[in-house]
Enzyme design. Structure first.
Site, mmCIF file in Angstrom:
data_model
loop_
_atom_site.group_PDB
_atom_site.id
_atom_site.type_symbol
_atom_site.label_atom_id
_atom_site.label_comp_id
_atom_site.label_asym_id
_atom_site.label_seq_id
_atom_site.Cartn_x
_atom_site.Cartn_y
_atom_site.Cartn_z
ATOM 1 N N ASP A 116 16.567 22.084 3.005
ATOM 2 C CA ASP A 116 16.961 23.468 3.318
ATOM 3 C C ASP A 116 16.682 24.318 2.088
ATOM 4 O O ASP A 116 17.232 24.064 1.015
ATOM 5 C CB ASP A 116 18.451 23.491 3.694
ATOM 6 C CG ASP A 116 18.856 24.797 4.369
ATOM 7 O OD1 ASP A 116 18.217 25.835 4.106
ATOM 8 O OD2 ASP A 116 19.836 24.770 5.150
ATOM 9 N N ASP A 156 15.425 32.046 4.819
ATOM 10 C CA ASP A 156 16.170 30.784 4.793
ATOM 11 C C ASP A 156 15.518 29.869 5.836
ATOM 12 O O ASP A 156 15.350 30.278 6.988
ATOM 13 C CB ASP A 156 17.629 31.137 5.147
ATOM 14 C CG ASP A 156 18.605 29.989 5.102
ATOM 15 O OD1 ASP A 156 18.215 28.870 4.756
ATOM 16 O OD2 ASP A 156 19.792 30.240 5.430
ATOM 17 N N HIS A 161 23.435 32.495 11.041
ATOM 18 C CA HIS A 161 24.108 33.624 10.385
ATOM 19 C C HIS A 161 23.166 34.803 10.204
ATOM 20 O O HIS A 161 21.947 34.652 10.236
ATOM 21 C CB HIS A 161 24.608 33.159 9.011
ATOM 22 C CG HIS A 161 23.541 32.449 8.213
ATOM 23 N ND1 HIS A 161 22.665 33.114 7.398
ATOM 24 C CD2 HIS A 161 23.168 31.143 8.167
ATOM 25 C CE1 HIS A 161 21.818 32.243 6.863
ATOM 26 N NE2 HIS A 161 22.092 31.034 7.321
ATOM 27 N N HIS A 179 25.128 34.214 3.779
ATOM 28 C CA HIS A 179 25.858 34.014 5.033
ATOM 29 C C HIS A 179 26.625 35.278 5.395
ATOM 30 O O HIS A 179 27.781 35.440 5.047
ATOM 31 C CB HIS A 179 26.794 32.799 4.933
ATOM 32 C CG HIS A 179 26.039 31.505 4.908
ATOM 33 N ND1 HIS A 179 26.444 30.404 4.191
ATOM 34 C CD2 HIS A 179 24.874 31.151 5.496
ATOM 35 C CE1 HIS A 179 25.556 29.429 4.350
ATOM 36 N NE2 HIS A 179 24.600 29.852 5.139
ATOM 37 N N GLU A 181 20.089 28.018 13.043
ATOM 38 C CA GLU A 181 19.985 26.671 12.494
ATOM 39 C C GLU A 181 20.785 25.636 13.272
ATOM 40 O O GLU A 181 21.907 25.311 12.901
ATOM 41 C CB GLU A 181 20.340 26.637 11.006
ATOM 42 C CG GLU A 181 21.618 27.301 10.582
ATOM 43 C CD GLU A 181 21.811 27.221 9.056
ATOM 44 O OE1 GLU A 181 21.597 26.145 8.480
ATOM 45 O OE2 GLU A 181 22.151 28.253 8.456
ATOM 46 N N GLU A 188 15.715 25.123 11.017
ATOM 47 C CA GLU A 188 16.137 26.508 10.758
ATOM 48 C C GLU A 188 14.944 27.409 10.470
ATOM 49 O O GLU A 188 14.019 27.021 9.747
ATOM 50 C CB GLU A 188 17.084 26.560 9.552
ATOM 51 C CG GLU A 188 17.558 27.977 9.203
ATOM 52 C CD GLU A 188 18.520 28.033 8.017
ATOM 53 O OE1 GLU A 188 18.476 27.129 7.168
ATOM 54 O OE2 GLU A 188 19.303 28.997 7.959
HETATM 55 MN MN MN Z 1 19.312 27.150 5.252
HETATM 56 MN MN MN Z 2 21.056 29.244 6.804
#
Ligand code: MN
Ligand code: MN
Length: 289
Positions: free
Chosen positions: A85, A96, A155, A163, A188, A273
């Site tokens: 991630d 992200d 998010h 977030h 995600e 994600e």
């Molecule tokens: Mn992430």
């Molecule tokens: Mn994330």
């Protein structure tokens, strides 16, 4: 800055991140060191003109998130299920993304999260209720015979805030909240062969600033100076200089920083994600090339 200029920064962050992800996947092989993978990814992000939005998360097997190697970590990849991630920001505008790399034999579990993400992206558009996204994620994962992780969510993304609202649940929810045009969100899905709930475990390697306050301890002051550039974005203990355990503890106790312990389930977990910009007729996935 105009909204168009802001979206351009998100797109730039997403383009860099997509390139880095492609290269990063190749560094995750049985026998390679986790620390080398994490550091090479963070170096590559900066070489491409991005800033590292948060420490490279390398979570294996039952770990779902918030694992990153320490400076002293000598561990290597085995036949693991690896969640990578990673994030890039440009002037605080964050992209992200996460991908699961299966070095073992977990194809169905990986497919469950990938399919859930694809199907969720298909229903995204301005005006869609978040509950519709959560429903398609849950249904896709349970069709594969796994459980969505209930206490991890997608998010919104805001400047220097990874977030932000809204939470995009991976399990059915009553929402009422609707996506808006121009909103930037990360979706995600996490699929679990365990309980579908993660718990905190072990010593944290990742922290973030809540709000700076004056402190007397020289150890704590040194850390606050060191992390100033990260603003409220997460940072890794291994990024700091010298001996930092005492200072980190003092800052945590004073409510100045928060710790992110590793999140684990009781069975293997996969994740997928991407970050997208919501449009009137769908979305623009900025973390894909
Ligand atoms: Mn992430
Ligand atoms: Mn994330």
């Amino acid at each position: 800055m105009t909204e168009a200029e802001v979206l351009e920064k998100y797109r730039e962050a997403g383009r860099i991140l997509a390139e880095v992800r492609t290269d990063a996947i190749k560094t995750i092989k049985v026998g390679k060191k986790l620390l080398d993978a994490a550091e090479s990814i963070e170096t590559l992000i900066q070489q491409k003109g991005g800033a590292v939005a948060f420490p490279t998360n390398i979570s294996v097997n039952e770990e779902a998130a918030h694992a990153t190697p320490s400076k002293a970590d000598a561990s290597t990849f085995g036949t693991d299920l690896v969640k990578l991630d990673i994030g890039v920001h440009i002037d605080g505008y964050i992209a992200d993304t996460a991908v699961t790399i299966d070095l073992g034999n977990n194809k169905e579990l990986v497919d469950a999260s990938n399919s859930a993400l694809e199907r969720a992206i298909e229903v995204v558009r301005a005006g869609v209720d978040l509950a519709a996204i959560s429903e398609v994620i849950e249904d896709t994962i349970t069709d594969y015979g796994y459980l969505p992780v209930a206490n991890l969510t997608g998010h919104g993304l805001e400047r220097y805030t990874q977030h932000a609202p809204p939470a995009i649940h991976n399990r059915r929810t009553q929402s009422g909240a609707k996506l808006k045009e121009g909103q930037v969100v990360a979706i995600e899905p996490f699929s679990s062969a365990g309980n579908g709930r993660v718990y905190e475990t072990g010593k944290a390697e990742i922290f973030s600033l809540i709000k700076a306050k004056p402190v007397r301890s020289p150890e704590a002051r040194a850390i606050l100076k060191d992390i100033d550039a990260y603003k409220t974005l997460p940072f890794a203990k291994r990024w700091l200089q010298g001996r930092v355990d005492l200072g980190l503890k003092q800052l945590e106790t004073a409510g100045i920083i928060r710790a992110y312990p590793v999140l684990k389930d009781r069975g293997f977990v996969s994740q997928a994600e991407d970050t997208l910009i919501v449009t009137n007729d769908g979305s623009e996935v900025i973390t894909r090339i």
